[in-house]
Design a protein around this motif. Sequence first.
Motif, PDB file in Angstrom:
ATOM      1  N   HIS A 281      27.775  33.133  40.507  1.00 37.94           N
ATOM      2  CA  HIS A 281      29.101  33.059  40.196  1.00 37.94           C
ATOM      3  C   HIS A 281      29.915  33.287  41.335  1.00 37.94           C
ATOM      4  O   HIS A 281      30.849  32.485  41.524  1.00 37.94           O
ATOM      5  CB  HIS A 281      29.591  34.338  39.243  1.00 37.94           C
ATOM      6  CG  HIS A 281      30.812  34.175  38.627  1.00 37.94           C
ATOM      7  ND1 HIS A 281      31.531  33.531  37.918  1.00 37.94           N
ATOM      8  CD2 HIS A 281      31.914  35.270  38.856  1.00 37.94           C
ATOM      9  CE1 HIS A 281      32.770  33.850  37.789  1.00 37.94           C
ATOM     10  NE2 HIS A 281      33.303  34.920  38.472  1.00 37.94           N
ATOM     11  N   VAL A 282      29.411  34.024  42.544  1.00 39.11           N
ATOM     12  CA  VAL A 282      29.943  34.131  43.695  1.00 39.11           C
ATOM     13  C   VAL A 282      29.973  32.961  44.265  1.00 39.11           C
ATOM     14  O   VAL A 282      30.998  32.354  44.951  1.00 39.11           O
ATOM     15  CB  VAL A 282      29.469  35.310  44.561  1.00 39.11           C
ATOM     16  CG1 VAL A 282      29.943  35.208  45.995  1.00 39.11           C
ATOM     17  CG2 VAL A 282      29.863  36.846  43.806  1.00 39.11           C
ATOM     18  N   ILE A 283      28.810  32.269  44.278  1.00 36.66           N
ATOM     19  CA  ILE A 283      28.707  31.075  45.214  1.00 36.66           C
ATOM     20  C   ILE A 283      29.502  30.083  44.559  1.00 36.66           C
ATOM     21  O   ILE A 283      30.224  29.410  45.291  1.00 36.66           O
ATOM     22  CB  ILE A 283      26.985  30.634  45.148  1.00 36.66           C
ATOM     23  CG1 ILE A 283      26.247  31.794  45.803  1.00 36.66           C
ATOM     24  CG2 ILE A 283      26.864  29.199  45.758  1.00 36.66           C
ATOM     25  CD1 ILE A 283      24.678  31.446  45.825  1.00 36.66           C
ATOM     26  N   TYR A 284      29.610  30.050  43.069  1.00 35.15           N
ATOM     27  CA  TYR A 284      30.397  28.884  42.667  1.00 35.15           C
ATOM     28  C   TYR A 284      32.013  29.076  42.773  1.00 35.15           C
ATOM     29  O   TYR A 284      32.680  28.247  43.157  1.00 35.15           O
ATOM     30  CB  TYR A 284      29.858  28.699  41.118  1.00 35.15           C
ATOM     31  CG  TYR A 284      30.627  27.450  40.515  1.00 35.15           C
ATOM     32  CD1 TYR A 284      30.350  26.211  41.017  1.00 35.15           C
ATOM     33  CD2 TYR A 284      31.123  27.438  39.100  1.00 35.15           C
ATOM     34  CE1 TYR A 284      30.889  25.043  40.552  1.00 35.15           C
ATOM     35  CE2 TYR A 284      31.380  26.145  38.513  1.00 35.15           C
ATOM     36  CZ  TYR A 284      31.234  24.901  39.339  1.00 35.15           C
ATOM     37  OH  TYR A 284      31.694  23.967  38.678  1.00 35.15           O
ATOM     38  N   LEU A 285      32.320  30.317  42.875  1.00 36.11           N
ATOM     39  CA  LEU A 285      33.752  30.542  43.216  1.00 36.11           C
ATOM     40  C   LEU A 285      34.070  30.102  44.520  1.00 36.11           C
ATOM     41  O   LEU A 285      35.048  29.722  44.797  1.00 36.11           O
ATOM     42  CB  LEU A 285      34.011  32.107  43.098  1.00 36.11           C
ATOM     43  CG  LEU A 285      34.079  32.670  41.826  1.00 36.11           C
ATOM     44  CD1 LEU A 285      34.381  34.126  41.702  1.00 36.11           C
ATOM     45  CD2 LEU A 285      35.184  32.122  41.111  1.00 36.11           C
ATOM     46  N   VAL A 286      33.179  30.353  45.578  1.00 36.99           N
ATOM     47  CA  VAL A 286      33.276  30.103  47.016  1.00 36.99           C
ATOM     48  C   VAL A 286      33.291  28.338  46.747  1.00 36.99           C
ATOM     49  O   VAL A 286      34.243  27.902  47.766  1.00 36.99           O
ATOM     50  CB  VAL A 286      32.135  30.528  47.854  1.00 36.99           C
ATOM     51  CG1 VAL A 286      32.333  30.048  49.125  1.00 36.99           C
ATOM     52  CG2 VAL A 286      32.076  32.223  48.100  1.00 36.99           C
ATOM     53  N   PHE A 287      32.421  27.743  46.077  1.00 35.61           N
ATOM     54  CA  PHE A 287      32.497  26.347  46.281  1.00 35.61           C
ATOM     55  C   PHE A 287      33.888  25.988  45.646  1.00 35.61           C
ATOM     56  O   PHE A 287      34.418  24.874  46.298  1.00 35.61           O
ATOM     57  CB  PHE A 287      31.314  25.859  45.135  1.00 35.61           C
ATOM     58  CG  PHE A 287      31.364  24.472  45.035  1.00 35.61           C
ATOM     59  CD1 PHE A 287      31.045  23.636  46.228  1.00 35.61           C
ATOM     60  CD2 PHE A 287      32.109  23.772  44.070  1.00 35.61           C
ATOM     61  CE1 PHE A 287      30.942  22.214  45.875  1.00 35.61           C
ATOM     62  CE2 PHE A 287      31.776  22.285  43.961  1.00 35.61           C
ATOM     63  CZ  PHE A 287      31.226  21.470  45.061  1.00 35.61           C
ATOM     64  N   ASN A 288      34.143  26.483  44.366  1.00 33.24           N
ATOM     65  CA  ASN A 288      35.452  25.980  43.739  1.00 33.24           C
ATOM     66  C   ASN A 288      36.720  26.131  44.674  1.00 33.24           C
ATOM     67  O   ASN A 288      37.682  25.451  44.799  1.00 33.24           O
ATOM     68  CB  ASN A 288      35.732  26.532  42.404  1.00 33.24           C
ATOM     69  CG  ASN A 288      34.934  25.812  41.389  1.00 33.24           C
ATOM     70  OD1 ASN A 288      34.811  24.504  41.376  1.00 33.24           O
ATOM     71  ND2 ASN A 288      34.225  26.673  40.408  1.00 33.24           N
ATOM     72  N   GLU A 289      36.564  27.218  45.367  1.00 34.02           N
ATOM     73  CA  GLU A 289      37.762  27.465  46.425  1.00 34.02           C
ATOM     74  C   GLU A 289      37.857  26.590  47.390  1.00 34.02           C
ATOM     75  O   GLU A 289      38.969  26.140  47.874  1.00 34.02           O
ATOM     76  CB  GLU A 289      37.685  28.913  46.795  1.00 34.02           C
ATOM     77  CG  GLU A 289      38.896  29.495  47.624  1.00 34.02           C
ATOM     78  CD  GLU A 289      39.919  29.898  46.781  1.00 34.02           C
ATOM     79  OE1 GLU A 289      39.760  30.175  45.556  1.00 34.02           O
ATOM     80  OE2 GLU A 289      41.122  29.901  47.202  1.00 34.02           O
ATOM     81  N   GLY A 290      36.781  26.027  47.899  1.00 30.71           N
ATOM     82  CA  GLY A 290      36.867  24.978  48.806  1.00 30.71           C
ATOM     83  C   GLY A 290      37.013  23.522  48.009  1.00 30.71           C
ATOM     84  O   GLY A 290      37.597  22.610  48.849  1.00 30.71           O
ATOM     85  N   TYR A 291      36.590  23.341  47.025  1.00 28.25           N
ATOM     86  CA  TYR A 291      36.533  22.202  46.390  1.00 28.25           C
ATOM     87  C   TYR A 291      38.180  21.762  45.653  1.00 28.25           C
ATOM     88  O   TYR A 291      38.525  20.684  45.855  1.00 28.25           O
ATOM     89  CB  TYR A 291      35.686  21.967  45.167  1.00 28.25           C
ATOM     90  CG  TYR A 291      35.481  20.565  44.594  1.00 28.25           C
ATOM     91  CD1 TYR A 291      34.816  19.722  45.609  1.00 28.25           C
ATOM     92  CD2 TYR A 291      35.731  20.111  43.451  1.00 28.25           C
ATOM     93  CE1 TYR A 291      34.643  18.329  44.899  1.00 28.25           C
ATOM     94  CE2 TYR A 291      35.565  19.078  42.779  1.00 28.25           C
ATOM     95  CZ  TYR A 291      34.908  18.129  43.718  1.00 28.25           C
ATOM     96  OH  TYR A 291      34.765  16.559  43.093  1.00 28.25           O
ATOM     97  N   SER A 292      38.554  22.814  45.326  1.00 29.42           N
ATOM     98  CA  SER A 292      39.882  22.456  44.581  1.00 29.42           C
ATOM     99  C   SER A 292      40.902  23.643  44.999  1.00 29.42           C
ATOM    100  O   SER A 292      40.676  24.652  43.845  1.00 29.42           O
ATOM    101  CB  SER A 292      39.680  21.984  43.119  1.00 29.42           C
ATOM    102  OG  SER A 292      40.987  22.483  42.565  1.00 29.42           O
ATOM    103  N   ALA A 293      41.543  23.760  46.107  1.00 28.02           N
ATOM    104  CA  ALA A 293      42.185  25.130  46.333  1.00 28.02           C
ATOM    105  C   ALA A 293      43.455  25.307  45.045  1.00 28.02           C
ATOM    106  O   ALA A 293      43.978  24.450  44.609  1.00 28.02           O
ATOM    107  CB  ALA A 293      43.049  24.901  47.412  1.00 28.02           C
ATOM    108  N   SER A 294      43.347  26.513  44.658  1.00 29.67           N
ATOM    109  CA  SER A 294      44.197  26.732  43.541  1.00 29.67           C
ATOM    110  C   SER A 294      45.683  26.757  43.727  1.00 29.67           C
ATOM    111  O   SER A 294      46.302  26.636  42.862  1.00 29.67           O
ATOM    112  CB  SER A 294      43.868  28.208  42.898  1.00 29.67           C
ATOM    113  OG  SER A 294      43.812  29.182  43.815  1.00 29.67           O
ATOM    114  N   PHE A 295      46.102  26.786  44.986  1.00 24.57           N
ATOM    115  CA  PHE A 295      47.487  26.516  45.178  1.00 24.57           C
ATOM    116  C   PHE A 295      47.644  26.082  46.799  1.00 24.57           C
ATOM    117  O   PHE A 295      46.705  26.189  47.364  1.00 24.57           O
ATOM    118  CB  PHE A 295      48.246  27.799  45.054  1.00 24.57           C
ATOM    119  CG  PHE A 295      47.852  29.177  45.747  1.00 24.57           C
ATOM    120  CD1 PHE A 295      48.319  29.317  47.059  1.00 24.57           C
ATOM    121  CD2 PHE A 295      46.935  30.114  45.241  1.00 24.57           C
ATOM    122  CE1 PHE A 295      47.844  30.362  47.696  1.00 24.57           C
ATOM    123  CE2 PHE A 295      46.495  30.918  46.039  1.00 24.57           C
ATOM    124  CZ  PHE A 295      46.875  31.103  47.203  1.00 24.57           C
ATOM    125  N   GLY A 296      48.884  25.718  46.949  1.00 25.54           N
ATOM    126  CA  GLY A 296      49.065  25.484  48.454  1.00 25.54           C
ATOM    127  C   GLY A 296      48.652  23.829  48.572  1.00 25.54           C
ATOM    128  O   GLY A 296      48.460  23.407  47.678  1.00 25.54           O
TER     129      GLY A 296
END
Lengths: 415, 119
Positions: A193-208
Amino acid sequence: MSEDARKNVREKVDEIYRLESRRVLATLIRLLGDFDLAEEALHEAFTTALEQWAHEGLPKNPRTWLVSVGRFKAIDNIRRRARFDSSLAQIANELGPTTENPFAEDDEDIEDERLRLIFTCCHPALSPDAQIALTLRTVCGFTTEEIAHAFLTPPPTIAQRIVRAKSKIRDAHIPYEVPSHTELPDRLDSVLHVIYLVFNEGYSASFGDSLTRHDLSAEAIRLGRLLVELLPEPEAVGLLALMLLQESRRAARTSPTGELILLNEQDRTLWDRAQITEGLRLIQQALASRRFGPYTIQAAIAAVHARAARADETDWNQIVAFYDILIQAEPSPVIELNRAVAVAMRDGPEAGLTIIEEIFARGDLLEYHFAHSAHADLSRRLGKIEEARASYEKALQLSQQRSEREFLERRLREL
Amino acid sequence: MKFLCLVHEEPDNGLGPQTEQEAQELVNEHLDYDETLRQSGHWLYAQALQPVETATTVRVRNGKTSITDGPFAETKEVLGGFVMIEAMDMEEAIQIAAGIPSARMGFIHVRRVCEFKSS
């Protein structure tokens, strides 16, 4: 010693730091029983290496050398402080004598203890935010500033998360170990879960403004590889496959002006073939185990897309079948929504729309912008322009990311 | 009968120890009070707890264990420890609770223990 030779040693030490510092740290944490002491010891070991290697040349096994010197320095420091604080004297004694030759430990095969480090940093008793920050800091070697920058969070907030996580590990006595066989599946979930959260944060930033923060995705893939190397569990393999297959589309998923391009409109020649080949190989390996879970199934879905040279060659039948398995493994409205989209591709927009409206009628996903934009899209294809407009507007209200907003605004104009 | 005295702290009210030395004095006072209760025959068991930040919540639902961080004190009060005592009645339990040093800076919840019999 000449300037050149000095420079040479520095470069060598830098390289060893890059390659070995995390493994050395992981071992020092076990030996010293404390994250902060170990970090300090790591720093001192490398400082000493820089001086000593310049005179004496590189040791036979730099990693063992660094571990021994780090441990030696740490115990020495505790001893020195113990003169002012008697409670430390006992700790120093428990850690062992400092008189022993620090180079005696010349074991070529010191166990790779990064797996312990990963499991401890991702322990579910820490908050998910803290798990991510601590993993990036200690397992990946990010600085606090780098983590803060990547997560658009002020550095003091990240620093505080890390400090708190370390004190919880120490005070609540969270063990530094790879979980036992019975606990492993649950704990592995937390790591993945942690690894995938890091990946998703990089793949599609939730804002900005930035849709892709490549560093984080690359780091998540690196972590995924490390995990597979240390613990080749099917779901770890499945997650690595999933990340590679998603990452393979990076170049195709935004236009030169930064707008989002949907899967069926992407230029598939831009997809990274090497990543796809590796992802497909891994997915076979995970599926063959017959012990796979949600990450592997999601990767299998991504693999169906990856195998289609053109969007209209996609095997939607197979995708719907994988979604059916996924819903059984992990029931969730978001997965139902994705299945609805796949059903619409297979059986026509009406069928997909019915499923989405059933989800809304239950009260689920009403605040989820992707659900409204999917609803809008299917309505548009059925010629229900007013419904489509209302849903695009609702999605726009809920979306915070620039490229998504631009995409929705364009769709609204085109109605 | 048995009573559990739940010792709560109110870290923000300014009444707690301000220095390391004051904190150590408070610990000593607690240990002394434990000894007093032991000699009077009221003491059953007592422990202080690590800070609330170390708390972890465990749930099992449908056979699956879920572990989460926290809970963190939403209010300004945190459970800091407990004293299990033997007392005649609530009246005596209240008197004993009032003697717990932390009652001066936080507060004590006194709960009578439920003694189930298996049938």
